[in-house]
Design a protein around this motif. Structure first.
Motif, PDB file in Angstrom:
ATOM      1  N   HIS A  84       0.844  -1.198   0.000  1.00 55.01           N
ATOM      2  CA  HIS A  84       0.000   0.000   0.000  1.00 55.01           C
ATOM      3  C   HIS A  84       0.884   1.255   0.000  1.00 55.01           C
ATOM      4  CE1 HIS A  84      -3.914  -2.056   0.877  1.00 55.01           C
ATOM      5  NE2 HIS A  84      -3.063  -3.012   1.173  1.00 55.01           N
ATOM      6  N   TRP A  85       1.840   1.310  -0.943  1.00 54.41           N
ATOM      7  CA  TRP A  85       2.806   2.408  -0.939  1.00 54.41           C
ATOM      8  C   TRP A  85       2.126   3.761  -1.104  1.00 54.41           C
ATOM      9  CZ3 TRP A  85       2.848   5.320  -5.340  1.00 54.41           C
ATOM     10  CH2 TRP A  85       2.283   4.735  -6.474  1.00 54.41           C
ATOM     11  N   LEU A  86       0.987   3.766  -1.819  1.00 53.98           N
ATOM     12  CA  LEU A  86       0.296   5.034  -2.016  1.00 53.98           C
ATOM     13  C   LEU A  86      -0.177   5.590  -0.674  1.00 53.98           C
ATOM     14  CD1 LEU A  86      -0.245   6.601  -4.625  1.00 53.98           C
ATOM     15  CD2 LEU A  86      -2.587   5.809  -4.524  1.00 53.98           C
ATOM     16  N   ASP A  87      -0.690   4.696   0.187  1.00 53.72           N
ATOM     17  CA  ASP A  87      -1.128   5.131   1.507  1.00 53.72           C
ATOM     18  C   ASP A  87       0.053   5.641   2.326  1.00 53.72           C
ATOM     19  OD1 ASP A  87      -3.965   4.558   1.479  1.00 53.72           O
ATOM     20  OD2 ASP A  87      -3.354   2.465   1.238  1.00 53.72           O
ATOM     21  N   THR A  88       1.222   4.961   2.159  1.00 54.98           N
ATOM     22  CA  THR A  88       2.413   5.379   2.884  1.00 54.98           C
ATOM     23  C   THR A  88       2.837   6.776   2.453  1.00 54.98           C
ATOM     24  OG1 THR A  88       3.017   3.052   2.748  1.00 54.98           O
ATOM     25  CG2 THR A  88       4.663   4.565   3.623  1.00 54.98           C
ATOM     26  N   VAL A  89       2.845   7.003   1.131  1.00 50.08           N
ATOM     27  CA  VAL A  89       3.211   8.329   0.615  1.00 50.08           C
ATOM     28  C   VAL A  89       2.260   9.382   1.165  1.00 50.08           C
ATOM     29  CG1 VAL A  89       3.234   9.739  -1.483  1.00 50.08           C
ATOM     30  CG2 VAL A  89       4.326   7.504  -1.483  1.00 50.08           C
ATOM     31  N   VAL A  90       0.958   9.055   1.164  1.00 51.45           N
ATOM     32  CA  VAL A  90      -0.044  10.020   1.608  1.00 51.45           C
ATOM     33  C   VAL A  90       0.115  10.307   3.096  1.00 51.45           C
ATOM     34  CG1 VAL A  90      -2.512  10.245   2.054  1.00 51.45           C
ATOM     35  CG2 VAL A  90      -1.714   9.671  -0.221  1.00 51.45           C
ATOM     36  N   LEU A  91       0.558   9.289   3.876  1.00 44.29           N
ATOM     37  CA  LEU A  91       0.775   9.524   5.309  1.00 44.29           C
ATOM     38  C   LEU A  91       1.905  10.530   5.522  1.00 44.29           C
ATOM     39  CD1 LEU A  91      -0.161   8.513   8.140  1.00 44.29           C
ATOM     40  CD2 LEU A  91       1.877   7.094   8.151  1.00 44.29           C
ATOM     41  N   LEU A  92       2.947  10.424   4.669  1.00 42.99           N
ATOM     42  CA  LEU A  92       4.089  11.322   4.826  1.00 42.99           C
ATOM     43  C   LEU A  92       3.817  12.699   4.224  1.00 42.99           C
ATOM     44  CD1 LEU A  92       6.914   8.747   4.084  1.00 42.99           C
ATOM     45  CD2 LEU A  92       6.140   9.609   6.291  1.00 42.99           C
ATOM     46  N   LEU A  93       3.019  12.740   3.178  1.00 44.66           N
ATOM     47  CA  LEU A  93       2.690  14.020   2.537  1.00 44.66           C
ATOM     48  C   LEU A  93       1.188  14.232   2.625  1.00 44.66           C
ATOM     49  CD1 LEU A  93       4.768  13.520  -0.717  1.00 44.66           C
ATOM     50  CD2 LEU A  93       5.334  15.074   1.131  1.00 44.66           C
ATOM     51  N   PRO A  94       0.667  14.614   3.782  1.00 42.77           N
ATOM     52  CA  PRO A  94      -0.790  14.591   3.949  1.00 42.77           C
ATOM     53  C   PRO A  94      -1.511  15.596   3.057  1.00 42.77           C
ATOM     54  CG  PRO A  94       0.344  14.981   6.038  1.00 42.77           C
ATOM     55  CD  PRO A  94       1.361  15.094   4.961  1.00 42.77           C
ATOM     56  N   LEU A  95      -0.759  16.509   2.421  1.00 41.25           N
ATOM     57  CA  LEU A  95      -1.448  17.444   1.529  1.00 41.25           C
ATOM     58  C   LEU A  95      -2.034  16.723   0.329  1.00 41.25           C
ATOM     59  CD1 LEU A  95       0.422  20.822   1.263  1.00 41.25           C
ATOM     60  CD2 LEU A  95      -1.850  20.339   2.111  1.00 41.25           C
ATOM     61  N   LEU A  96      -1.516  15.508   0.044  1.00 42.68           N
ATOM     62  CA  LEU A  96      -2.087  14.723  -1.046  1.00 42.68           C
ATOM     63  C   LEU A  96      -3.375  14.045  -0.608  1.00 42.68           C
ATOM     64  CD1 LEU A  96       1.080  13.042  -2.548  1.00 42.68           C
ATOM     65  CD2 LEU A  96      -0.177  14.981  -3.418  1.00 42.68           C
ATOM     66  N   ARG A  97      -3.628  14.119   0.689  1.00 38.58           N
ATOM     67  CA  ARG A  97      -4.779  13.437   1.274  1.00 38.58           C
ATOM     68  C   ARG A  97      -6.106  13.755   0.578  1.00 38.58           C
ATOM     69  NH1 ARG A  97      -4.365   9.220   4.823  1.00 38.58           N
ATOM     70  NH2 ARG A  97      -6.506   8.525   4.754  1.00 38.58           N
TER      71      ARG A  97
END
Lengths: 225, 225, 225, 225
Positions: A84-97
């Motif tokens: 779930h790398w996309l979720d991981t990226v979104v956790l680190l860059l929450p502006l993509l949330r």
């Protein structure tokens, strides 16, 4: 290219995802709101700025908790980070949330059994919504970085929005550009997204056209290009 | 993506649309002419400027009246605003009105029973005509906004045309860019259209190529890429 | 989109076209050479500049004579101007003449019975050759216009080449841009070509990929995207 | 468009290619590393700079030796230069060498019998890896050229990276542009690659979409666009 489907995931994992979808979407809008207030509020509006920071922190904690629960329920252990790398990226860059909007929209559409819009119209509207959210978030982040720079050309939030629209469409006038390292990193991300967006618009138009042509071709007898 | 078809609309509505097509197209050309004269006429050409303003107002009233009649005839009530959202947008931004050209052209083509041009040539010519009209309208609107700005880089209508062509093609040199908020809003609209235009050109080329290839493939025996 | 095929043209017309192809291509290269010498030779190289001008004039007369003969042989009368509009445009803007290269190349390929390159490779190589010729011609024309301008940013032919490559790829840095009306008209034409070129590259890549995928899909059993 | 396949090449040639693949890839990474150290190390770090130069020279000799061995083994003689033109280009411009990564990746994928990623995901990841490598190499080369120029706008390696990302995405702000002839030649190459990259992203998105649509179309009964 697509988010890993949850078909092979345990039932409890899928149920968690379904139930948390709308609350998490609300939390991401709150996150964006908090960040926007934090960045755009005047320096002396202390209570508001503090409230905004608290909101940003609180919603981020919600995301982290959701991430932890999902690692647990998925039964994947540390492989979750990669699958779930996309979720991981979104956790680190929450502006993509807020891009989660698209998943919510898709989910809502599915419940209606039959989507109201054709595939191409859906791609165009997803691309449009993504562009608006990404552009707004990037403008916030760049304005945040550039505000203090002495030789900045992005001096107001309006400048940042103007820069974001010129970047997303790959026009790139260059009258307002980030000059700090942080701003340039955000900008590079936005450029890559702009390229993908261009691909989405072009690609959907291309396939729509091809389909229209194929139908027309079937209707009438061939007669040369 | 397509204008809602009038197939399910009442007969009187469709008849009204057919009859008013050519007069309304004439009215939109008059509107564009009036706006162009208003923007481009020298400050001291008072009677001409007043006449142009009157023309703009009068043609806009014609559009509003047509919109009202169509709400009536469609039998949709307030839902008309949403179903025919493109018409609503055009009513508020009448500079987009000349894009009606394309509908007139399509209608004329249909009456000839069989279009003279292939689908791809039609897409290219629509895209070309749209680009010219949009570019001209946007140049007018931006010049209108920027004329008075003290630090404007768009100082003549020629600069505005030059800016519009660099924007529509997504080249974006940045030697002439809008600096006022109004001009930047117009520019953002034009950029989005430029992206769509690029998609149309690319897409039509792509599908044309694919079709040519498929035909060639059928003619000769397969032999590897 | 395609040049009107000569299939329905009289035999004598087609024979004329076949025979004049190579000489006319030579003439267009001479035209480009003459124009290049005229533009790039130093001001005091009088005899060379005069010779170049004579060459430009002489080759243009050859094109005009060919055009006249073809009107005659086609038996189309004044309709020739519209049917063969591409030839008409090329007569008026002879710098586009070297694009004839592509027709010659296609003709040479056809004589070999079976083209050596796949359709996609051919589109890419046509697009590349077109880009080189267009870019060089546009750089010459823009340098010709800008040379005398007091506030020009295109000051050497190298600047003009640099500007042309940034324009054709729609990058558009804006460090070197035409400032004269003539230069901007040439630039607008080049931008439009850049858009088309981008469409060609993107489109051919897109269809190539689609074809590869279809083949791969046929080879192995389906298994989800 | 594709590298000439080795299917018709002698067995020894193919075996050589298989065995040298991984060592040569290591050598190209060393080459890039050496060049990066040579360009980025401070002027007074003499021993490191000399070591880097030796590394660049040594790895280049390895490439030249490999090229010579392959001419021998292929049995093509001087035709090798034309048939394997991509290898010839890479020998002359060794900064393109790391693109070999893609071949190695493909080879690794093939050994796994069945690729883990769908075609579209592979195209996107190749395009991404190519973009990163090309951008980094071009930034190094341009920084190398521009460093000494008196009126350079690319003054740090960060500027060069920023310029490279704006160029590859065809945004082209123009706030940092090469001003030397050498830098501009590198930039033109990067622009052309950016165009191709855009084509790859757009094309793969387009064909992915078309495929999704075709599948959806097959699942449900047709109902109009």
């Amino acid at each position: 290219m697509s988010v890993p489907s949850a078909d092979s995931a345990p039932l409890r994992f899928r149920r968690w995802e379904q139930r948390t979808e709308v609350p998490l979407f609300g939390a991401s809008l709150l996150f964006l709101l908090g960040y926007a207030v934090r960045v755009l509020a005047p320096e002396d509006a202390e209570p508001w700025r503090d409230l905004a920071l608290a909101l940003v922190g609180a919603t981020w904690l919600v995301f982290a908790a959701d991430y932890a629960v999902r690692i647990r329920l998925s039964g994947l252990g540390h492989r979750f980070v990669r699958v779930h790398w996309l979720d991981t990226v979104v956790l680190l860059l929450p502006l993509l949330r807020p891009l989660r909007l698209i998943r919510v929209y898709t989910a809502v559409q599915k419940r209606r059994e039959r989507p109201r819009l054709s595939l191409y119209a859906r791609v165009i509207s997803y691309a449009g919504a993504t562009a608006l959210l990404l552009g707004f978030s990037a403008a916030l982040a760049v304005y945040h970085q550039e505000r203090g720079a002495p030789d900045a050309t992005i001096r107001t939030f309006g400048d940042a929005l103007w820069w974001a629209s010129a970047t997303l469409t790959t026009v790139g006038y260059g009258d307002a550009v980030p000059v700090t390292a942080g701003g340039r990193v955000v900008a590079t991300g936005l450029m890559a997204c702009g390229l993908g967006l261009l691909g989405a618009v072009t690609g959907s138009f291309s396939s729509w056209l091809l389909q229209v042509f194929t139908r027309e071709d079937e209707k009438r007898p061939p007669e040369g290009g």
